[in-house]
Write an enzyme that holds these catalytic residues in place. Structure first.
Site, short mmCIF file in Angstrom:
data_model
loop_
_atom_site.label_atom_id
_atom_site.label_comp_id
_atom_site.label_asym_id
_atom_site.label_seq_id
_atom_site.Cartn_x
_atom_site.Cartn_y
_atom_site.Cartn_z
N PRO A 176 97.79 -2.45 -14.79
CA PRO A 176 99.04 -1.90 -15.29
C PRO A 176 100.19 -1.87 -14.28
O PRO A 176 99.99 -1.53 -13.12
CB PRO A 176 98.67 -0.47 -15.69
CG PRO A 176 97.21 -0.52 -15.96
CD PRO A 176 96.65 -1.57 -15.05
N ASN A 177 101.34 -2.26 -14.77
CA ASN A 177 102.63 -2.19 -14.05
C ASN A 177 102.84 -3.26 -12.98
O ASN A 177 103.92 -3.36 -12.41
CB ASN A 177 102.85 -0.78 -13.45
CG ASN A 177 102.81 0.28 -14.51
OD1 ASN A 177 103.56 0.21 -15.49
ND2 ASN A 177 101.93 1.27 -14.38
N ARG B 57 109.77 -3.03 -9.35
CA ARG B 57 109.12 -1.72 -9.34
C ARG B 57 109.00 -1.19 -7.91
O ARG B 57 108.34 -1.82 -7.07
CB ARG B 57 107.72 -1.91 -9.94
CG ARG B 57 106.82 -0.73 -9.83
CD ARG B 57 105.39 -1.11 -10.15
NE ARG B 57 104.56 0.08 -10.16
CZ ARG B 57 103.26 0.08 -9.95
NH1 ARG B 57 102.61 -1.05 -9.76
NH2 ARG B 57 102.60 1.21 -9.96
N TYR C 261 106.10 -1.65 -3.01
CA TYR C 261 105.35 -2.84 -3.46
C TYR C 261 106.00 -4.17 -3.10
O TYR C 261 105.45 -5.22 -3.42
CB TYR C 261 105.13 -2.75 -4.98
CG TYR C 261 104.33 -1.53 -5.40
CD1 TYR C 261 103.03 -1.35 -4.95
CD2 TYR C 261 104.89 -0.55 -6.22
CE1 TYR C 261 102.29 -0.23 -5.30
CE2 TYR C 261 104.16 0.57 -6.59
CZ TYR C 261 102.87 0.73 -6.14
OH TYR C 261 102.13 1.83 -6.49
N ASN D 26 93.35 -6.21 -8.46
CA ASN D 26 94.20 -5.05 -8.21
C ASN D 26 94.28 -4.33 -9.55
O ASN D 26 95.03 -4.73 -10.44
CB ASN D 26 95.60 -5.46 -7.73
CG ASN D 26 96.44 -4.25 -7.38
OD1 ASN D 26 96.06 -3.11 -7.69
ND2 ASN D 26 97.58 -4.47 -6.75
N ALA E 88 96.70 1.66 -11.25
CA ALA E 88 96.28 3.07 -11.35
C ALA E 88 94.89 3.23 -11.97
O ALA E 88 94.23 4.25 -11.75
CB ALA E 88 97.32 3.86 -12.15
N GLU F 220 88.30 -5.62 -4.26
CA GLU F 220 89.37 -4.69 -4.65
C GLU F 220 90.53 -4.82 -3.68
O GLU F 220 90.33 -4.76 -2.47
CB GLU F 220 88.82 -3.25 -4.59
CG GLU F 220 89.87 -2.19 -4.85
CD GLU F 220 89.35 -0.77 -4.64
OE1 GLU F 220 88.14 -0.57 -4.40
OE2 GLU F 220 90.20 0.14 -4.70
N HIS G 33 94.83 -3.77 -2.88
CA HIS G 33 96.04 -2.98 -3.18
C HIS G 33 97.15 -3.43 -2.25
O HIS G 33 96.92 -3.65 -1.05
CB HIS G 33 95.78 -1.48 -2.97
CG HIS G 33 94.68 -0.99 -3.84
ND1 HIS G 33 94.85 -0.75 -5.17
CD2 HIS G 33 93.38 -0.75 -3.58
CE1 HIS G 33 93.71 -0.37 -5.70
NE2 HIS G 33 92.79 -0.36 -4.76
N ARG H 50 98.88 7.57 0.72
CA ARG H 50 99.80 8.01 -0.32
C ARG H 50 99.32 9.32 -0.97
O ARG H 50 98.57 10.08 -0.35
CB ARG H 50 99.98 6.88 -1.33
CG ARG H 50 100.57 5.61 -0.66
CD ARG H 50 100.79 4.51 -1.66
NE ARG H 50 101.77 4.90 -2.67
CZ ARG H 50 101.90 4.29 -3.85
NH1 ARG H 50 101.13 3.24 -4.16
NH2 ARG H 50 102.80 4.70 -4.72
C1 DQA Z 1 98.35 -0.20 -6.35
C2 DQA Z 1 98.18 1.26 -5.93
C3 DQA Z 1 97.93 2.13 -7.14
O1 DQA Z 1 97.80 3.49 -6.74
C4 DQA Z 1 99.09 2.04 -8.11
O2 DQA Z 1 98.83 2.81 -9.25
C5 DQA Z 1 99.43 0.64 -8.46
C6 DQA Z 1 99.43 -0.36 -7.40
C7 DQA Z 1 98.74 -1.09 -5.14
O3 DQA Z 1 98.66 -2.31 -5.29
O4 DQA Z 1 99.15 -0.59 -4.10
O5 DQA Z 1 99.78 0.33 -9.59
O6 DQA Z 1 97.11 -0.68 -6.84
#
Ligand code: DQA
Length: 149
Positions: free
Chosen positions: A9-10, A17, A22, A74, A77, A98, A100, A107
């Site tokens: 998501p996102n 964003r 990011y 990735n 959330a 995994e 990020h 954070r």
């Molecule tokens: C993320 C970190 C997550 O906490 C966040 O919700 C994201 C992006 C990152 O790539 O840093 O959507 O996975």
């Protein structure tokens, strides 16, 4: 050696964003760059998949097991609370790395927990788009050694 990079998501809004967290690169440009890097690393195929929907992420993890040698994930959330994504990873035999962009441990407290980490081969966090590249390198190492998750 084939890889799929799955984004949750996102992450489609990369570049727009929260750029301070990011980065400024768009999702499309990050995917193009990673696809080229994956080829340089010797992957014969590299697909980028993104969805804002948990079920679609789970379906793609399931179908990837038949098409790809490994996954760079990735989960956004979903990382922090999705036992369903965790179970999907645990259900397959190809390795999942995994990744990020941000350092989730630096954070908010809710981001410090990854419910998927125990079923992934490893976690890479905090190197911006390089996290994905490091994920590809780690995956290549695992595949060359013949390890499975
Ligand atoms: C993320 C970190 C997550 O906490 C966040 O919700 C994201 C992006 C990152 O790539 O840093 O959507 O996975």
């Amino acid at each position: 050696m084939k890889v799929i990079i799955i984004n949750g998501p996102n992450l489609n809004l990369l570049g727009e964003r929260e750029p301070g967290t990011y980065g400024n690169d768009s999702y499309k440009s990050v995917c193009e760059e990673l696809t080229a890097k994956a080829k340089e690393l010797g992957f014969e195929a590299c697909e980028c998949f993104q969805s804002n929907h948990e079920g679609d992420i789970i379906d793609r993890i399931h179908s990837a097991r038949l098409e790809y040698s490994g996954i760079v994930l990735n989960a956004g959330a979903l990382t922090h609370y999705s036992y369903a994504v965790r179970d999907a990873i645990a259900a397959i035999r190809i390795p999942v790395i995994e990744v990020h962009l941000s350092n989730i441990h630096k954070r908010e407290e809710f981001r410090h927990t990854s419910v998927i980490a125990p079923v992934c081969a490893g976690q890479i966090s905090g190197f911006g788009k390089e996290s994905y590249l490091l994920g590809l390198i780690a995956l290549k190492g695992i595949l060359e050694k013949g390890e499975i998750s």
